[in-house]
Design a protein around this motif. Structure first.
Motif, short mmCIF file in Angstrom:
data_model
loop_
_atom_site.label_atom_id
_atom_site.label_comp_id
_atom_site.label_asym_id
_atom_site.label_seq_id
_atom_site.Cartn_x
_atom_site.Cartn_y
_atom_site.Cartn_z
N SER A 116 -1.96 6.08 -5.68
CA SER A 116 -2.96 6.32 -4.64
C SER A 116 -2.40 7.32 -3.63
O SER A 116 -1.20 7.56 -3.56
CB SER A 116 -3.27 4.99 -3.92
OG SER A 116 -2.10 4.42 -3.38
N PHE A 170 -6.28 2.54 6.10
CA PHE A 170 -6.46 1.14 5.73
C PHE A 170 -6.43 0.30 6.99
O PHE A 170 -5.94 0.74 8.04
CB PHE A 170 -5.39 0.65 4.74
CG PHE A 170 -4.00 0.54 5.32
CD1 PHE A 170 -3.59 -0.62 5.99
CD2 PHE A 170 -3.11 1.59 5.21
CE1 PHE A 170 -2.32 -0.71 6.53
CE2 PHE A 170 -1.84 1.51 5.75
CZ PHE A 170 -1.43 0.35 6.41
N TRP A 193 -9.46 -0.44 2.43
CA TRP A 193 -8.51 0.61 2.05
C TRP A 193 -9.29 1.81 1.54
O TRP A 193 -10.11 1.68 0.62
CB TRP A 193 -7.59 0.06 0.98
CG TRP A 193 -6.47 0.93 0.50
CD1 TRP A 193 -5.90 2.00 1.12
CD2 TRP A 193 -5.77 0.77 -0.73
NE1 TRP A 193 -4.88 2.51 0.35
CE2 TRP A 193 -4.79 1.77 -0.79
CE3 TRP A 193 -5.88 -0.12 -1.80
CZ2 TRP A 193 -3.92 1.91 -1.87
CZ3 TRP A 193 -5.02 0.02 -2.87
CH2 TRP A 193 -4.04 1.02 -2.90
N THR A 220 -3.23 7.29 0.23
CA THR A 220 -3.97 6.56 1.26
C THR A 220 -4.46 7.49 2.36
O THR A 220 -3.69 8.26 2.92
CB THR A 220 -3.10 5.44 1.85
OG1 THR A 220 -2.79 4.51 0.80
CG2 THR A 220 -3.79 4.72 2.98
N ILE A 239 0.84 -1.20 0.00
CA ILE A 239 0.00 0.00 0.00
C ILE A 239 0.88 1.25 0.00
O ILE A 239 0.63 2.20 -0.76
CB ILE A 239 -0.97 -0.02 1.20
CG1 ILE A 239 -2.01 -1.13 1.01
CG2 ILE A 239 -1.65 1.33 1.38
CD1 ILE A 239 -2.82 -1.44 2.25
N GLN A 240 1.92 1.25 0.84
CA GLN A 240 2.85 2.39 0.86
C GLN A 240 3.50 2.58 -0.51
O GLN A 240 3.67 3.71 -0.96
CB GLN A 240 3.93 2.17 1.92
CG GLN A 240 3.43 2.32 3.33
CD GLN A 240 4.51 1.97 4.34
OE1 GLN A 240 5.35 1.11 4.12
NE2 GLN A 240 4.47 2.66 5.47
N ASP A 284 1.31 4.38 -2.92
CA ASP A 284 1.35 5.83 -2.66
C ASP A 284 2.63 6.45 -3.24
O ASP A 284 2.59 7.52 -3.84
CB ASP A 284 1.28 6.11 -1.17
CG ASP A 284 -0.10 5.87 -0.57
OD1 ASP A 284 -1.06 5.58 -1.32
OD2 ASP A 284 -0.22 5.97 0.67
N PHE A 297 -8.72 5.52 -0.10
CA PHE A 297 -7.67 6.31 -0.73
C PHE A 297 -8.23 7.18 -1.84
O PHE A 297 -9.32 6.94 -2.36
CB PHE A 297 -6.57 5.40 -1.30
CG PHE A 297 -7.02 4.51 -2.42
CD1 PHE A 297 -6.89 4.89 -3.74
CD2 PHE A 297 -7.58 3.28 -2.15
CE1 PHE A 297 -7.32 4.07 -4.78
CE2 PHE A 297 -8.00 2.45 -3.18
CZ PHE A 297 -7.86 2.84 -4.49
#
Length: 147
Positions: free
Chosen positions: A57, A62, A71, A59, A48-49, A52, A73
């Motif tokens: 995205s 999440f 999640w 965020t 996820i990081q 970004d 975002f």
């Protein structure tokens, strides 16, 4: 008799618009508890990081649950919604070394009248509602932009 996969039904009418805010829910294959293992949960957090960092995205929050991900975002300008989700899912599966995700995902584009913070509170409270912890501070696999 023709067979239609549920995943294709999920994609009907899906709209991907840069700078929209989306709440995504996606589950593991067979609802297996992959993310009960610390290394797998951290791998998903890092994916996820990375999304970004790639500007796919931004965020807002999440929570990684044992068998699914919530999640929230803002979609970036450079990738579609499906590409962004697939990037996170494939990256985490590759790093975990196994096919961990069910096909498809549920998405909800937030409407202007919806409170982003209310949706975020709902998302991060999932471990409490599931009885995994009695205090959110005790659950390690979540984050929110407002911290």
């Amino acid at each position: 008799m023709s067979r239609t996969f549920h995943g294709s039904n999920l994609r009907k009418g899906r709209h991907s618009q840069a700078r929209n805010i989306y709440h995504i829910t996606t589950v593991t294959r067979g609802r297996y508890l992959w993310f009960s293992e610390h290394d797998h949960a951290r791998t998903l957090c890092r994916a996820i990081q990375r999304s970004d960092q790639l500007s796919a995205s931004d965020t807002l929050c999440f929570v990684v649950m044992p068998d699914h991900l919530h999640w929230l975002f803002m979609l970036g300008d450079c990738y579609s919604l499906s590409h962004t989700i697939n990037m996170v899912k494939s990256s985490s599966a590759r790093r975990c070394g196994m096919p961990i995700w069910q096909r498809g995902y549920h998405d909800h584009a937030l409407r202007q009248e919806e409170s982003i913070k209310d949706v975020a509170r709902y998302i991060v409270a999932n471990p409490l509602r599931a009885g995994l912890v009695s205090r959110l501070a005790d659950y390690p696999y979540w984050n929110a932009a407002w911290l």
